[in-house]
Design an enzyme around this catalytic site. Structure first.
Site, PDB file in Angstrom:
ATOM      1  CG  HIS A 124       7.012  -0.202  -4.508  1.00 32.92           C
ATOM      2  ND1 HIS A 124       7.400   0.900  -3.713  1.00 32.92           N
ATOM      3  CD2 HIS A 124       7.803  -1.406  -4.596  1.00 32.92           C
ATOM      4  CE1 HIS A 124       8.479   0.067  -3.192  1.00 32.92           C
ATOM      5  NE2 HIS A 124       8.556  -1.227  -3.381  1.00 32.92           N
ATOM      6  CG  ASP A 151       5.691   3.592  -4.450  1.00 31.45           C
ATOM      7  OD1 ASP A 151       4.699   2.869  -4.255  1.00 31.45           O
ATOM      8  OD2 ASP A 151       6.757   3.581  -3.912  1.00 31.45           O
ATOM      9  CB  SER A 179      11.226  -1.498  -1.499  1.00 31.50           C
ATOM     10  OG  SER A 179      10.005  -1.999  -1.085  1.00 31.50           O
TER      11      SER A 179
END
Lengths: 368, 198
Positions: free
Chosen positions: A344, A311, A152
């Site tokens: 995610h 995700d 991320s």
């Protein structure tokens, strides 16, 4: 197989380093960096792996602080015999500049005023975050990192490392990330920031520690949390139960869950930091298409890019853009889109496949 | 280990002898990366594309550079003539749009190696004639309902495609089981390999 041996008890340390020059020309002086390390740095200082955290993460990536029930955020992957094997590697994790978990940020004391910076803390970028990490790396005397690795926002830092310091990164691992935020990603962050700014306690960022914009920050976290999960996980976890039909309270289990997540977040995070860090995310851009391949033309690392099928916050197409741009530059890159259900957050969760891929990639690079 | 691969895969040996150290190849549909592993040992710079997740994981475990993806979704980002060879080893019959992919490989590769199971083999012809059923062979061990193979082609089919498309065939190799053969290939080879250029 997944090894569950923990690194054991660890401690977050803080180091004060000479001033950090930011991208916008301002200087943070002194620059404090909170960090943890696991394993031993070898004699040639060639076995260090820098692990970069996501938006709400911190330096505590593995092991336990005394009295902790839960280990650091990437404990599944850092430890003896694990993917980032602490018997082989010296793993470093830092808190980002602009954060609120020990590194310099809005909560730090400005030496010029002897008061907390709050909203006067300078604007920080992903580049500034890695420059701060570089100060620590130089402090350790490390000339080249064996690997930089993150998911991320951590993935953006890893990418930026390979671009800003091509000679200092041997291997680069980017998980669930992107080369720049899409309008949708900025949109979610904007809702979060607006929630904070709409809180009557926010006071243009000049709130007191006793009167914080907690409601705004918790709503920001609620929005964020929705984007970290997947439709399937939420359906399995909460379904539609139990609808009570009360207009003054939340009706659904998922609502109570999000409220709980939001409320517990305010105990550990600062609202101004949330604004600073999400802005750093939104402003980050290595470009797309030709611009991105131009940005990535100077990198010298081997790359592992990981995306996750479920995700929807950082969809696999954004990872493929990075892979394509690297391939155009004939950079060695392995790309895997792991089949997951958890959205995610998948990169944080235990997975034998993820372990195999990380291990396989790292094991095929020699420690000098 | 490698010995076994060679024994069953004369095409691997042929390709290994063909490609020089330092050359850059793109292996489309690289599977578990066995061919790339052989080529890497020779100093060839390899990149692969594979759509099966377990195969991709297995490639990364071998330290190979593989791109998890479907070649039908495009190779457009690769620059013209950016690879010395593009390899389609028993892949082309599984793609949705083989003609388009072959033209694309000729754009990004200086040379293209295409190997496919030869549907003109006499046993296949005989089985169809005798049984009136789609044949199941060692190189095409599937039934009509579970096969990844979408297209069936013979040497003659491929040659007429190249003539029609003005593609130059600059090399050929034909295999029967573990041996390379020279005579009446369309009738007796089970695996055909062509090197083509635009």
């Amino acid at each position: 197989m997944l090894n569950t041996d923990s690194i054991g008890i660890v401690e977050t340390k803080t180091i004060e380093l000479p001033g950090l020059s930011l991208e916008n020309g301002e200087v943070v002086n002194p620059m404090e960096i909170a960090y943890e390390t696991y394993g031993q740095l070898n004699e040639s200082k060639s076995n260090a792996i820098l692990v970069c955290h996501a938006l709400s993460g911190d330096a505590h990536a593995a092991g336990f602080h005394p009295g902790d029930k839960r280990p650091g955020w990437w404990d599944y992957y850092i430890g003896p015999g694990k993917a980032l094997d602490t018997n082989r590697y010296f793993v470093i994790s830092t808190n980002v500049v602009g954060g609120c978990m020990g590194s310099s940020g809005p909560l730090s004391i400005n030496p010029k005023t002897n008061e907390a910076y709050k909203s006067t803390f300078p604007f920080v970028s992903i580049v500034d975050m890695i420059r701060a990490q570089n100060l620590l790396i130089e402090h350790f005397g490390i000339k080249q990192l064996f690997a930089v690795c993150g998911g991320s926002m951590g993935g953006m830092q890893a990418l930026q490392w390979a671009v800003t310091y091509p000679d200092k990164v041997k291997n680069c691992i980017v998980m669930a990330s992107t080369s720049e935020h899409s309008a949708q990603q900025i949109a979610f962050n904007e809702v979060g920031r607006q929630a904070i700014m709409a809180d009557p306690n926010w006071n243009n960022g000049e709130y007191s520690i006793h009167n914080k914009p907690n409601k705004g920050l918790s709503i920001a976290r609620m929005v964020g949390h929705v984007t970290y999960l997947s439709d399937q996980v939420m359906r399995e976890k909460f379904g539609r139960k139990p609808p009570r039909g009360n207009i003054k309270n939340t009706d659904f289990a998922v609502g109570s869950y999000l409220i709980y997540q939001g409320e517990s977040f305010v105990d550990r995070f600062d609202a101004n930091s949330y604004i600073y860090v999400t802005k750093a995310l939104d402003h980050f851009s290595l470009g797309t298409g030709k611009e991105l391949s131009q940005s990535l033309s100077k990198v010298k690392s081997r790359f592992l890019i990981l995306a996750y099928s479920s995700d929807w916050l950082y969809p696999p197409y954004q990872s493929r853009e990075i892979v394509n741009a690297l391939e155009v530059n004939a950079v060695p890159v392995a790309y895997c889109e792991l089949e997951t259900e958890e959205g995610h957050d998948s990169f944080l969760l235990p997975s034998n496949d993820q372990t195999k891929v990380l291990q396989g990639f790292l094991n095929h690079s020699e420690i000098n | 280990m490698l010995g076994n691969i060679y024994k069953n895969r004369p095409d691997f040996r042929f390709i290994e002898n063909l490609i020089e150290p330092g050359e850059r190849i793109l292996d489309l549909g690289c599977g578990n990366g066995e061919l790339m592993e052989i080529l890497r040992k020779k100093g060839v710079r390899c990149q692969g594309i594979e759509r099966d997740e377990n195969c991709v994981i297995s490639c990364v475990e071998k330290g190979l550079y593989v791109h998890h993806g479907d070649i039908d979704r495009g190779l457009t980002h690769h620059l013209d003539k950016s690879f010395d060879y593009v390899i389609l080893n028993q892949t082309i019959q599984q793609t949705l749009n083989p003609g388009k992919i072959i033209r694309e490989t000729l754009r990004i590769g200086k040379k293209v190696i295409i190997a496919f199971p030869n549907f003109g083999h006499w046993k296949i012809r005989y089985t169809i004639l005798r049984d009136g059923q789609t044949p199941v062979t060692p190189l095409m061990p599937y039934h009509w309902y579970d096969t990844p193979n979408l297209h069936f082609l013979s040497n003659l089919d491929f040659k007429s495609f190249c003539e029609y498309e003005n593609i130059r065939i600059t090399g050929t190799a034909f295999f029967r089981k573990d041996k390379q053969i020279k005579i009446i290939p369309n009738l007796i080879c089970d695996l055909s390999l062509y090197i083509i250029q635009d």
